[in-house]
Scaffold this motif. Structure first.
Motif, short mmCIF file in Angstrom:
data_model
loop_
_atom_site.label_atom_id
_atom_site.label_comp_id
_atom_site.label_asym_id
_atom_site.label_seq_id
_atom_site.Cartn_x
_atom_site.Cartn_y
_atom_site.Cartn_z
N GLY A 179 -5.53 2.30 -5.43
CA GLY A 179 -5.73 1.85 -4.06
C GLY A 179 -7.18 1.66 -3.68
O GLY A 179 -7.52 0.73 -2.93
N ASP B 6 0.86 -1.19 0.00
CA ASP B 6 0.00 0.00 0.00
C ASP B 6 0.89 1.23 0.00
O ASP B 6 1.57 1.51 0.99
CB ASP B 6 -0.91 0.00 1.23
CG ASP B 6 -1.75 1.27 1.36
OD1 ASP B 6 -1.83 2.03 0.37
OD2 ASP B 6 -2.32 1.50 2.45
N VAL C 219 -6.31 -1.97 2.13
CA VAL C 219 -5.70 -1.75 0.81
C VAL C 219 -4.59 -2.78 0.58
O VAL C 219 -4.44 -3.31 -0.53
CB VAL C 219 -5.15 -0.32 0.70
CG1 VAL C 219 -4.30 -0.15 -0.56
CG2 VAL C 219 -6.30 0.69 0.67
N THR C 220 -3.80 -3.09 1.62
CA THR C 220 -2.73 -4.06 1.48
C THR C 220 -3.28 -5.45 1.20
O THR C 220 -2.76 -6.19 0.37
CB THR C 220 -1.88 -4.10 2.76
OG1 THR C 220 -1.70 -2.77 3.25
CG2 THR C 220 -0.54 -4.73 2.51
#
Length: 438
Positions: free
Chosen positions: A206, A89, A395-396
């Motif tokens: 993202g 991210d 997001v990661t």
């Protein structure tokens, strides 16, 4: 061999493998008997596919379950250590890198801060700095977990901005708000990061990776369509019309909510982001006379603003300035949500991102009230507005899903593992006739 609908035998095998992997991944452990009706495959097809996947180590036995009047049925599940993914991210104040096994269990993580000396986010995203942080983060998580780079299924990266693709450079990022003009990020990462060339990069917006995560594992599960909005320094969104497929990133933050309004960091005027992004929100508070803690980063400053407007101590008087700015922000967000409803008529709107989680916890009900005022009544009555459930790290997780989704779409095979299929017997004959006519 090609079937009547144009699909080859290899296509059918791949689709069968994908169907079995999906069901085991999302609904497992399951027995071979249960996989038949769940996938629509015959018992023979299920047996063949499961045999292949077990032999390859992608699927393993996970105990047994009693059957009605027969022998116990063996349960099957995805083998966690049969593959690994990295999610990255490129965030507001840091680059977060996480390593996951195939079942998305986190094995290692690191957070590397971006420079925050400048109040303007575009100054924090110097390309060489970001590439270096991603490089260092990938090396660190692999070293910490002791995972060989050759076992990676891929690296997914969530970035701010629009992601295009070219033959020469792969993923190219157009991030106007962060000063990135056609940055060939995939090529730069390939040049800087020591990974085998066989390990693919999947780079995307993202908000899109956030949407993928919430639809697969979070508040979007069970919905046919949704818009997932991300609030950080800026504002983004992703619209999803296929729960299992990739969503479409929207530059929702640059929707005009006020003609000739405040200057946005994209350079235009009156954008939603110029009123609702954390960077702009804190700037509006300062302009109105508010005072964030000296030297605080955006996350700390926003926490302080919310604490001033909504004090935990019932006897303490709310900060009227902070409260007024937030109330105005709630109306802008309500208008923005109304536009999403009128345009896409989604089943759900989900709020995520570190700033979204802070803001939503305080005034989401107020935003819902304004949304009803700005949206058409019929679709507004049929949309659920709620918080995302995967937290600020979503997001990661979503970035790691990008290479995982590709892996499943290939039937659980790595891209380089597919050998060329023998062409049909008629193909060289037809080519020969074409050559003669020349």
């Amino acid at each position: 061999m090609t079937t009547r609908n144009g699909r080859t035998v290899r296509d059918l095998r791949r689709e069968n493998r994908t169907a079995v992997l999906h069901r085991l991944y999302f609904d497992g452990p399951m027995s071979r008997f249960s996989l038949g009706p769940a996938t629509g495959l015959s018992s023979g097809s299920v047996s063949n596919v499961v045999g292949e996947l077990v032999a390859e180590g992608l699927v393993e036995e996970a105990g047994s379950v009693d059957s009605a009047g027969g022998r116990p049925r063996t349960l099957l599940r995805i083998t966690p250590g049969s593959g690994f993914m990295i999610g990255v991210d490129v965030g507001e104040t840091r680059v977060r890198v996480e390593l996951f096994d195939l079942t998305l269990t986190e094995l290692a993580r690191t957070e590397l801060p971006l420079a925050v000396d400048s109040p303007h986010s575009s100054d924090r995203y110097e390309v060489g700095l970001v590439v270096g942080l991603v490089r260092d983060g990938i090396a660190e998580v692999l070293r910490t977990a002791g995972v060989p780079a050759e076992r990676l299924l891929g690296v997914g990266v969530g970035v701010p901005g629009i992601v295009a693709r070219t033959v020469e450079d792969g993923a190219v990022v157009h991030g106007q708000t962060i000063g990135w003009d056609a940055v060939p990020l995939e090529r730069l990462l390939r040049e800087a990061v020591e990974l085998p060339v066989s390990v693919p990069y999947r780079i995307d917006n993202g908000a899109k990776t956030l949407g993928q995560a919430e639809m697969w594992f979070g508040a979007g599960r069970g919905a046919r369509s949704a818009v997932v909005v991300l609030f950080g320094s800026g504002v983004g969104a992703c619209v999803v019309t296929d729960p299992m497929g990739p969503g479409r990133a929207l530059e929702w933050g640059h929707l005009t909510v006020r003609v000739r309004g405040r200057r946005c960091r994209c350079g235009s005027r009156g954008c939603l982001e110029a009123y609702a992004g954390a960077e702009a929100l804190l700037e509006r508070w300062r302009e109105a006379g508010g005072a964030a803690p000296a030297g605080a980063d955006e996350e700390t400053a926003l926490t302080a603003m919310l604490a001033a407007a909504y004090p935990a101590d019932a006897g303490r008087t709310p900060d009227a300035t902070a409260l007024a700015v937030l109330e105005e922000t709630a109306e802008y967000l309500g208008a923005g949500f109304g536009d999403l409803i009128n345009l896409f008529q989604p089943e759900r709107i989900l709020v995520g991102g570190w700033a979204g989680l802070q803001l939503g916890a305080r005034f989401l009900e107020t935003v819902k009230g304004y949304t009803k005022e700005y949206a058409l009544a019929y679709p507004a009555a049929r949309v659920g507005i709620a918080m995302g459930t995967l937290g600020p790290d979503a997001v990661t997780v979503g970035a790691a899903i990008l290479p995982l989704a590709d892996f499943f779409a290939r039937g659980g095979r790595r891209a380089e593992a597919e050998a060329p299929e023998e062409e049909p017997a008629w193909a060289p004959t037809v080519r020969g006739r074409g050559a003669k006519s020349d």
